[in-house]
Design a protein around this motif. Structure first.
Motif, PDB file in Angstrom:
ATOM      1  N   SER A 103       0.841  -1.196   0.000  1.00 31.33           N
ATOM      2  CA  SER A 103       0.000   0.000   0.000  1.00 31.33           C
ATOM      3  C   SER A 103       0.872   1.240   0.000  1.00 31.33           C
ATOM      4  CB  SER A 103      -0.924   0.001   1.227  1.00 31.33           C
ATOM      5  OG  SER A 103      -0.163   0.065   2.429  1.00 31.33           O
ATOM      6  N   GLY A 104       0.241   2.384  -0.224  1.00 32.40           N
ATOM      7  CA  GLY A 104       0.967   3.647  -0.247  1.00 32.40           C
ATOM      8  C   GLY A 104       0.136   4.718  -0.908  1.00 32.40           C
ATOM      9  N   LYS A 110       3.972   2.080  -6.052  1.00 35.02           N
ATOM     10  CA  LYS A 110       3.512   0.697  -5.914  1.00 35.02           C
ATOM     11  C   LYS A 110       3.526  -0.036  -7.251  1.00 35.02           C
ATOM     12  CE  LYS A 110      -0.486   2.022  -4.384  1.00 35.02           C
ATOM     13  NZ  LYS A 110      -0.292   3.484  -4.471  1.00 35.02           N
ATOM     14  N   VAL A 225      -5.101   3.525   0.061  1.00 32.87           N
ATOM     15  CA  VAL A 225      -5.005   4.052   1.415  1.00 32.87           C
ATOM     16  C   VAL A 225      -6.083   5.105   1.611  1.00 32.87           C
ATOM     17  CG1 VAL A 225      -2.537   3.604   1.676  1.00 32.87           C
ATOM     18  CG2 VAL A 225      -3.284   5.775   0.696  1.00 32.87           C
ATOM     19  N   ASN A 229      -3.485   7.870   5.510  1.00 37.09           N
ATOM     20  CA  ASN A 229      -2.353   7.115   4.970  1.00 37.09           C
ATOM     21  C   ASN A 229      -2.301   5.698   5.529  1.00 37.09           C
ATOM     22  OD1 ASN A 229      -0.152   6.881   3.218  1.00 37.09           O
ATOM     23  ND2 ASN A 229       1.331   7.417   4.809  1.00 37.09           N
ATOM     24  N   GLU A 230      -3.462   5.144   5.875  1.00 35.43           N
ATOM     25  CA  GLU A 230      -3.565   3.771   6.325  1.00 35.43           C
ATOM     26  C   GLU A 230      -4.302   2.958   5.274  1.00 35.43           C
ATOM     27  OE1 GLU A 230      -5.622   4.095   9.990  1.00 35.43           O
ATOM     28  OE2 GLU A 230      -3.909   4.912  11.100  1.00 35.43           O
ATOM     29  N   ILE A 231      -4.085   1.646   5.277  1.00 33.23           N
ATOM     30  CA  ILE A 231      -4.702   0.803   4.271  1.00 33.23           C
ATOM     31  C   ILE A 231      -6.212   0.906   4.342  1.00 33.23           C
ATOM     32  CG2 ILE A 231      -4.563  -1.204   5.800  1.00 33.23           C
ATOM     33  CD1 ILE A 231      -4.235  -2.915   3.278  1.00 33.23           C
ATOM     34  N   LEU A 244       2.146  -7.391   4.977  1.00 37.16           N
ATOM     35  CA  LEU A 244       1.641  -6.068   4.611  1.00 37.16           C
ATOM     36  C   LEU A 244       2.817  -5.122   4.511  1.00 37.16           C
ATOM     37  CD1 LEU A 244      -0.496  -3.875   4.164  1.00 37.16           C
ATOM     38  CD2 LEU A 244      -0.725  -3.696   6.647  1.00 37.16           C
ATOM     39  N   HIS A 246       4.232  -1.291   3.236  1.00 36.34           N
ATOM     40  CA  HIS A 246       3.737   0.074   3.027  1.00 36.34           C
ATOM     41  C   HIS A 246       4.877   0.964   2.563  1.00 36.34           C
ATOM     42  CE1 HIS A 246       1.057   3.511   3.524  1.00 36.34           C
ATOM     43  NE2 HIS A 246       2.075   4.147   4.088  1.00 36.34           N
ATOM     44  N   ASP A 248       6.220   4.676   2.277  1.00 32.82           N
ATOM     45  CA  ASP A 248       6.108   6.049   2.773  1.00 32.82           C
ATOM     46  C   ASP A 248       6.755   6.987   1.767  1.00 32.82           C
ATOM     47  OD1 ASP A 248       4.778   5.588   5.207  1.00 32.82           O
ATOM     48  OD2 ASP A 248       6.649   4.918   6.126  1.00 32.82           O
ATOM     49  N   ASN A 260       4.670  -3.806   7.848  1.00 29.73           N
ATOM     50  CA  ASN A 260       3.846  -3.661   9.040  1.00 29.73           C
ATOM     51  C   ASN A 260       3.357  -5.008   9.556  1.00 29.73           C
ATOM     52  OD1 ASN A 260       4.087  -0.874   8.964  1.00 29.73           O
ATOM     53  ND2 ASN A 260       2.314  -0.642   7.633  1.00 29.73           N
TER      54      ASN A 260
END
Length: 463
Positions: A103-104, A110, A225, A229-231, A244, A246, A248, A260
């Motif tokens: 994610s991102g 990605k 996201v 900025n969370e999934i 998972l 991520h 940044d 994570n």
């Protein structure tokens, strides 16, 4: 008379369900994230047969309980991807048969990273990239632009949003590595709602995971996201997959990849990438991009060592102080926490009698963002500020690290010995550390170790 279909209300951020609609989710406190969907009274033949197979580990029949000595212990098989920083984050390579989420933020890299990965994997096994958000020609243009090397006979492209059609194609082509872009854009017949709804995301991930576990297929799912900025999607999505990852996005071209969750390794490792016209390039020595490389010594600069996961990274902090043109002095910082800056200036005013009536600007070379919890840079921030304010130079062969408390004492930092070793390996001849971090093993590193107890000692030593 047919019964009315049941209705459910589910938060799209955390997955909590409610008996009726309400404006704010009581679980994650988000507003306007609760959506309504219908639960059918009868199940279709496809749904019934598919759900009946969902038993045991990821749909594999368990055959009842077993004693511990009856269970065969099989070590996870890992393969190197050729992308150094990705292999580092995955703790030795990609686990065969694993299902992973990456994610991102939009534009974080990605698709760029996984396009490179699927091209590399096509040289080893039949690979598929399924895009539900762009055309196949867009993907091919990216491959040509990034000049990716692949085995064209083993690389399959697919523009599809149906999970059932994707699984059929995986089975028909005997695919062993696949990328789904993205899990929020595909849908399955086993659930109601539009693509991206909690029920669709959860059921689609379960179906894909089930197929991968049964057929030893390695898969990456790209996930969106939310505003924080969370999934995005229900939290159960994270529990379904094996890892998972991520990305940044820092200010500039630097990208930080962090795990994570990882069922086949730890989550302390951080990968550093640089976004270029050739794609996401691994940075094997991050300290090189976070040091300015300038050979000219000037005031307002200090070098410290931070810890990202289990990696020690040297970086340069720059400070510029100028006379205030307005009524109130400005405090500007890039990549740093403003509250931390205010606290440090207050400590200097109280314990060092240093009054700062200047516009003050802080910057981190390389565009890295420093977490508020990274307090080991306090002494370097103070050194850079005093260096610019009093016009003296902190030698570029000096590394300063330590946390500053409100009473002016220098507090110890975690992993002091590895940080000192990292600085010594890069040729620093003088290293300032907290007094309680001193250890005899530091003496044989070829650098002078200076242990300080208070802010007063630091000011006397660097002036």
């Amino acid at each position: 008379m047919a019964k009315a279909a049941k209705r459910a209300y589910v938060c799209s951020d955390c997955g909590m369900d409610f008996a009726r609609w309400q404006g704010q989710c009581s679980g994650c406190k988000s507003w306007n994230t609760i959506t309504e969907f219908t639960i059918p009274n009868t199940k279709s033949g496809v749904a019934t047969s598919a759900r009946s197979s969902l038993s045991g580990y990821a749909g594999i029949a368990g055959g009842g309980s077993k004693k511990l000595h009856e269970v065969e212990a099989v070590d996870a098989q890992k393969m190197l991807t050729g992308i150094g920083e990705l292999d580092r984050v995955l703790c030795g390579g990609l686990t065969t048969g694993s299902v992973n989420i990456i994610s991102g933020d939009p534009g974080a890299g990605k698709t760029t990273l996984l396009s490179d990965l699927v091209a590399r994997m096509s040289k080893l096994m039949p690979s598929l990239y399924c895009t539900a958000e762009e055309s196949l020609s867009q993907f091919k243009n990216r491959v040509n632009r990034l000049k990716l090397s692949c085995n064209e006979d083993n690389l399959y492209l697919m523009a599809e949003t149906s999970v059932e059609a994707i699984i059929a194609e995986l089975d028909a082509k005997q695919i062993k590595f696949a990328v789904i872009d993205s899990i929020q854009a595909v849908s399955t017949e086993l659930a109601n709602g539009s693509p991206g709804s909690p029920s669709q995301v959860k059921t689609a991930a379960q179906s894909l995971t089930q197929y991968c576990k049964q057929n030893n297929v390695t898969m990456f799912l790209i996930a969106h996201v939310n505003k924080n900025n969370e999934i995005a999607g229900p939290q159960t999505l994270v529990h379904i997959v094996d890892a998972l990852l991520h990305i940044d996005t820092n200010d500039g071209q630097v990208r930080t990849l962090r795990a994570n969750k990882n069922r086949f390794g730890d989550v302390d490792t951080v990968g550093i990438f640089r976004m270029t016209e050739r794609g996401m390039l691994s940075v094997d020595n991050p300290s090189e991009i976070f040091l300015s490389g300038s050979t000219t010594e000037s005031s307002g600069s200090a070098i410290t060592c931070i810890r990202k996961g289990n990696r020690n990274i040297l970086l340069e902090i720059q400070c510029l102080t100028t006379e205030t043109e307005g009524e109130f002095p400005q405090r500007v910082c890039v990549g740093l926490n403003m509250n931390r800056i205010k606290m440090l200036t207050g400590i200097l005013r109280k314990h060092a009698k240093t009054k700062i009536f200047h516009d003050t600007f802080f910057n981190i070379v390389g565009g890295l963002k420093i977490d508020e919890s990274e307090t080991c840079i306090d002494l370097a921030l103070v050194a850079a500020l005093l260096s610019s304010l009093n016009e003296f130079v902190v030698p570029r062969t000096t590394c300063i690290m330590g946390e500053l408390s409100l009473n002016g004492d220098v507090r110890p930092i975690d992993s002091g010995v590895p940080r000192v070793k990292e600085a010594a390996q890069h040729g620093f001849t003088e290293i300032f550390i907290p007094y309680r971090n001193y250890h005899k093993s530091m003496e044989g590193l070829g650098a002078k170790i200076v242990a300080v107890k208070t802010i007063h000692e630091l000011i006397e030593l660097i002036n």
